[in-house]
Motif scaffolding. Structure first.
Motif, mmCIF file in Angstrom:
data_model
loop_
_atom_site.group_PDB
_atom_site.id
_atom_site.type_symbol
_atom_site.label_atom_id
_atom_site.label_comp_id
_atom_site.label_asym_id
_atom_site.label_seq_id
_atom_site.Cartn_x
_atom_site.Cartn_y
_atom_site.Cartn_z
ATOM 1 N N UNK A 282 0.945 -1.328 0.134
ATOM 2 C CA UNK A 282 -0.160 -0.002 0.091
ATOM 3 C C UNK A 282 0.890 1.247 -0.034
ATOM 4 N N UNK A 283 1.984 1.041 0.749
ATOM 5 C CA UNK A 283 2.920 2.219 0.853
ATOM 6 C C UNK A 283 3.421 2.856 -0.555
ATOM 7 N N UNK A 284 3.573 1.645 -1.409
ATOM 8 C CA UNK A 284 4.276 2.227 -2.702
ATOM 9 C C UNK A 284 3.090 2.593 -3.553
ATOM 10 N N UNK A 285 1.888 1.988 -3.480
ATOM 11 C CA UNK A 285 0.878 2.479 -4.321
ATOM 12 C C UNK A 285 0.284 3.673 -3.876
ATOM 13 N N UNK A 286 0.003 3.813 -2.594
ATOM 14 C CA UNK A 286 -0.979 5.029 -2.301
ATOM 15 C C UNK A 286 -0.115 5.865 -1.258
ATOM 16 N N UNK A 287 0.988 5.361 -0.897
ATOM 17 C CA UNK A 287 1.603 6.380 -0.008
ATOM 18 C C UNK A 287 1.183 6.208 1.586
ATOM 19 N N UNK A 288 0.389 5.188 1.710
ATOM 20 C CA UNK A 288 -0.011 5.176 3.051
ATOM 21 C C UNK A 288 0.031 3.644 3.254
ATOM 22 N N UNK B 163 -8.416 -4.478 -3.284
ATOM 23 C CA UNK B 163 -8.650 -4.800 -4.622
ATOM 24 C C UNK B 163 -8.037 -4.190 -6.038
ATOM 25 N N UNK B 164 -7.854 -2.835 -5.799
ATOM 26 C CA UNK B 164 -7.314 -1.986 -6.644
ATOM 27 C C UNK B 164 -5.592 -2.268 -6.569
#
Ligand SMILES: [Zn+2]
Ligand SMILES: [Zn+2]
Ligand SMILES: [Zn+2]
Ligand SMILES: [Zn+2]
Lengths: 343, 491
Positions: A122-128, A151-152
């Motif tokens: 999630x960190x690399x995808x969303x920054x969170x 899912x995304x």
């Protein structure tokens, strides 16, 4: 009085050692493996899920469903010559102490099955990370985030691996439960889709559920007898109370009559949303921020992220139907925003 | 969803805005005076559009049914309220002096909507051994007789196995005894010479050969429903009204879905039923004795389906209705059956999430069967799907080999057995074969030879009925003997 050992109801040769949860038949271990795998094979071939040469990612969480799925997919691919290139795709939500062990399971599977593994965080995808999200919004309602992001994330990971198809470990219990949930919540759009074995988004990556008719109890049984180890992936954050009710109800039905799970799925497959109702449903569009498909201007993940950025604790938004629940069963198409019927 | 407080801020009736409220219906407060028309409106909104044979598009001109009326009365709260409202709205005479009764106002003054009206009670007290349940038919008769416009009929659950009852209705029953072997999936039919055919014994034998408590409960409901439907047909009724409230509708929807009845989700709230025998007679050349009179299709309407259990209870209380109560003996604690579990679940859920029952009903109203039906199930006489057996054997493998064909010398002598399975809907098949982990597996084949309801037996031998599902026709042995009698040398 010693009960005489029963012989297997299927092969009539070996000693029965289990009572099969799905049928109540007393059967031997080898017959159990055989019928379990063959039913998955029947599900795959009946739905014509794959074509030779497909690149297929197994959504692997390290939990029981996906661990057994990886094992069975590899076995069937070899036995029946599906001709598939199999990959493992894992999502690291960034929950300290929760994902670490199960990611180890996935890494071990990578070696056992010699399948390429991709881990996306999630960190690399969303920054969170989820931990960061929880520290921002508290422990309530973050299952919404998890369901949507996961899912995304799977879809994006699949795009990076250039696969045609993602298979997930959703089992018969998950699907039966989702049918009941969608009826009770009036979520007609998801009700129409939740029994489909395969859904295809605009991104053309298919997602399907080869374990659609496999009982959770039998998946555990399979893992036990095959000595596959897995981790409990029950979310440590707040689960969805309403889904909890539905789950307990389903377990009660199953103990009254074990076929109930398959019977509910059969019901879900036997009806569809009336055409006039379907016409009234909102058309899909794409998110203006990330281009992902969405029924609103912003997709659900982006709406959630925007809320986080603004530091809005109430970012949990919009739909009451979005309390998405357990990670083993991210709800169908959680990227859409559904309106709850006004009561 | 967050729980809302029981009332809105105001305790004044939201309708007249003057009187103090007496009842809260899904967060809205009503006074007693405004409550009555509210319930009547909901009732009529549901029933009126179905009264005339063909919908006449515009405003209700004249309500005129094509046949008579039958009301199914269980003695429970819903059907008691149903009888009361129906009597007020459609049968109360102008000279009615009772205060507060507005019935008849919106109706043609002289002409009744239905020529004749009857109330039918299905007694289930003999389903189990004597003395377990009281026969309540006299209590119910006393209640119904307060309404002079209705004729009262008592049916017994065992009538479903009573050849003389079926003959009275014009049904055909073969002279041999047809039973189904419930020990395996195919439900093979066997024929034997007709033994003593005590209906009560047959009913009990049928129920006791069912594999689960769920199956017993569902079968009792199905038998009672078919007894009512066949009675309605024989009495030239165009309508059968049932006292299903919104709460009980939601329960029966989930119950049906949990038993694999998704294909019939519409029939749970509204149904147009044409009997199997009428269907098969449609093409047959005329000499069918089954169709005296014209009415073949019975509409099953549940006029209380938008009215919750609580509103029914308030109606009964404020109108001093006496509720006899339903027979609950076949599922005393409700924990063993899917029906009982569903009821507990929905009623519990309704307490915390008051909109649940209406959401369930509204969601299911938006559904339709995915494919065209392929014939009618010969047990429940509802539309059935084809191919259920293939579907089941693909995803729950119960045998390693397909049934091996008999060697020719055996096959020629012994025609392949006739199976009940292809004539059944998914839910009825499941009812007859699906076991629970608790159920004792019957070993002797004899033990699980179940007698069948009269309409099922009739459908199995009636040629066209069998053809509807595209399967072999079961020819009655007596008929065969008659046909070939002159060629038989011995005897
Ligand atoms: Zn075996
Ligand atoms: Zn977006
Ligand atoms: Zn008022
Ligand atoms: Zn049926």
């Amino acid at each position: 009085m010693t009960p005489t050992p029963k012989t297997c109801a299927l092969c009539s040769k070996f000693r029965a050692i289990i009572k099969r949860p799905k049928t109540g038949q007393q059967i031997c271990k080898e017959c159990f493996f055989f019928v379990f795998e063959t039913e998955v094979h029947n599900t795959i071939t009946e739905a014509k899920l794959f074509s030779r040469g497909d690149r297929v990612a197994i959504g692997a969480s390290g939990g029981k469903d996906s661990t057994v799925l990886a094992h069975v997919m590899k076995a069937l691919n070899e036995r029946y010559g599906y001709g598939l290139d199999l990959y493992l795709l894992s999502i690291d939500e960034g929950i300290t102490g929760y994902r670490d062990d199960s990611l180890e399971t996935v890494k071990r599977n990578q070696q056992q099955y010699s399948m390429p593994l991709k881990i996306l965080s999630y960190d690399e995808l969303y920054g969170w990370t989820m931990d960061a999200i929880v520290s921002q919004i508290g422990k309530k309602n973050n299952c919404t985030f998890c369901g949507v992001f996961r899912r995304q994330a799977l879809d994006r990971g699949a795009a990076m691996l250039k696969v045609d198809h993602i298979v997930t470990g959703h089992n018969a219990d998950d699907i039966a439960e989702t049918v009941l949930m969608n009826i009770m919540r009036g979520d007609i759009a998801r009700l129409g889709r939740c029994t489909l074995i395969c859904t295809e988004g605009e991104d053309t990556i298919k997602r399907s559920k080869p374990f659609k008719y496999a009982y959770e109890k039998e998946i555990v049984m399979y893992a036990y007898f095959k000595r596959l180890d897995y981790f409990s992936t029950e979310c440590i954050y707040s689960p969805d109370a309403y889904r909890g009710h539905a789950r307990t109800f389903l377990k009660d039905l199953e103990s009254a009559r074990p076929s109930a799970i398959i019977d509910i799925i059969h019901s879900g497959e036997a009806f569809e949303v009336k055409e006039e109702v379907r016409k009234g449903q909102k058309a899909q569009q794409t998110c203006r921020k990330c281009g992902y498909m969405s029924s609103n201007d912003l997709c659900k993940a982006c709406t959630l992220l925007e809320g986080l950025e603004k530091g809005l604790a109430e970012a949990r938004i919009i739909d009451v139907g979005g309390r998405t629940g357990s990670h083993e069963m991210p709800p169908e198409e959680p990227r859409e925003v559904t309106k709850l019927d006004p009561s | 969803m967050p729980r809302k407080s029981k009332f809105d801020k105001s305790k004044t009736c939201i309708k007249c805005k003057t009187a103090r409220g007496n009842i809260v219906i899904r967060h809205a407060v009503y006074c007693k005076t405004c409550f009555t028309p509210l319930v009547v409106t909901k009732y009529k909104r549901c029933l009126d559009p179905h009264i005339n044979a063909a919908p006449d598009g515009q405003r209700r001109s004249t309500l005129k049914a094509s046949g008579n009326l039958l009301i199914g009365l269980s003695g429970g709260l819903g059907s008691t309220v149903l009888l009361d409202i129906t009597s007020r709205c459609y049968f109360s005479t102008k000279s009615s002096t009772e205060d507060g009764r507005k019935g008849g106002k919106a109706h043609p003054k002289n002409d009744r909507v239905w020529k004749q009206a009857s109330v039918c009670f299905v007694d289930t007290s003999r389903a189990f051994s004597e003395g377990v349940t009281k026969d309540r038919s006299e209590d119910i008769r006393a209640m119904v007789e307060q309404h002079k416009e209705f004729e009262f009929i008592v049916l017994r659950l065992e009538d479903a196995f009573d050849i003389s009852w079926w003959k009275q209705l014009g049904g055909y029953v073969p002279s041999s005894d047809i039973r189904a072997n419930l020990a395996n999936e195919d439900l093979v039919i066997t024929e034997a010479h007709l033994q003593s055919s005590d209906p009560v014994a047959s009913l009990r034998s049928y129920l006791s050969s069912l594999p689960t408590a769920t199956a017993v409960r569902s079968s009792i409901n199905t038998l009672a429903r078919l007894l009512l439907l066949h009675t309605a047909r024989s009495m030239q009724c165009s309508h059968l009204l049932l006292g299903t409230s919104l709460t009980s509708l939601s329960i029966s929807l989930i119950n049906s879905i949990a038993q694999g009845g998704g294909f019939n989700v519409l029939e749970e709230s509204f149904e147009e039923w044409t009997p199997q025998i009428a269907r098969s007679a449609q093409d047959a050349s005329s000499d069918s004795p089954h169709l005296a009179g014209g009415v073949c299709t019975v509409r099953v309407v549940r006029p209380l389906r938008d009215i919750g259990m609580k509103e029914c209870a308030a109606w009964a209380w404020w109108n001093g209705l006496q509720v006899v109560g339903k027979d609950r003996t076949f599922d005393p604690d409700g924990k063993q059956t899917i029906g009982g579990l569903t009821k507990d679940f929905i009623v519990g859920l309704e307490r915390d999430y008051p909109s649940t029952v209406s959401t369930i009903a509204r969601t299911c109203a938006k559904l339709a069967p995915k494919n065209e039906p392929d014939g009618q199930c010969i047990v429940c006489e509802r539309p059935a799907q084809r191919g259920i057996q293939d579907w089941k054997s693909r995803i729950s493998i119960r045998s390693l080999e397909p049934p091996s064909p008999h060697p020719p010398h055996v096959a020629s002598d012994d025609p392949p057995p006739i199976s009940l399975t292809p004539h059944l809907c998914y839910a009825c098949h499941t009812t007859l074969i699906s076991r629970s982990s608790r159920s004792t597996v019957q070993n002797g084949a004899e033990a699980s030879l179940a007698p069948l309801p009269v309409w099922t037996r009739s459908a199995l031998v009636e040629s066209d009925a069998a053809d509807v599902m595209g399967t072999k026709r079961l020819v009655d042995h007596e008929d065969m003997r008659n046909a070939i009698g002159e060629f038989l040398l011995h005897d």
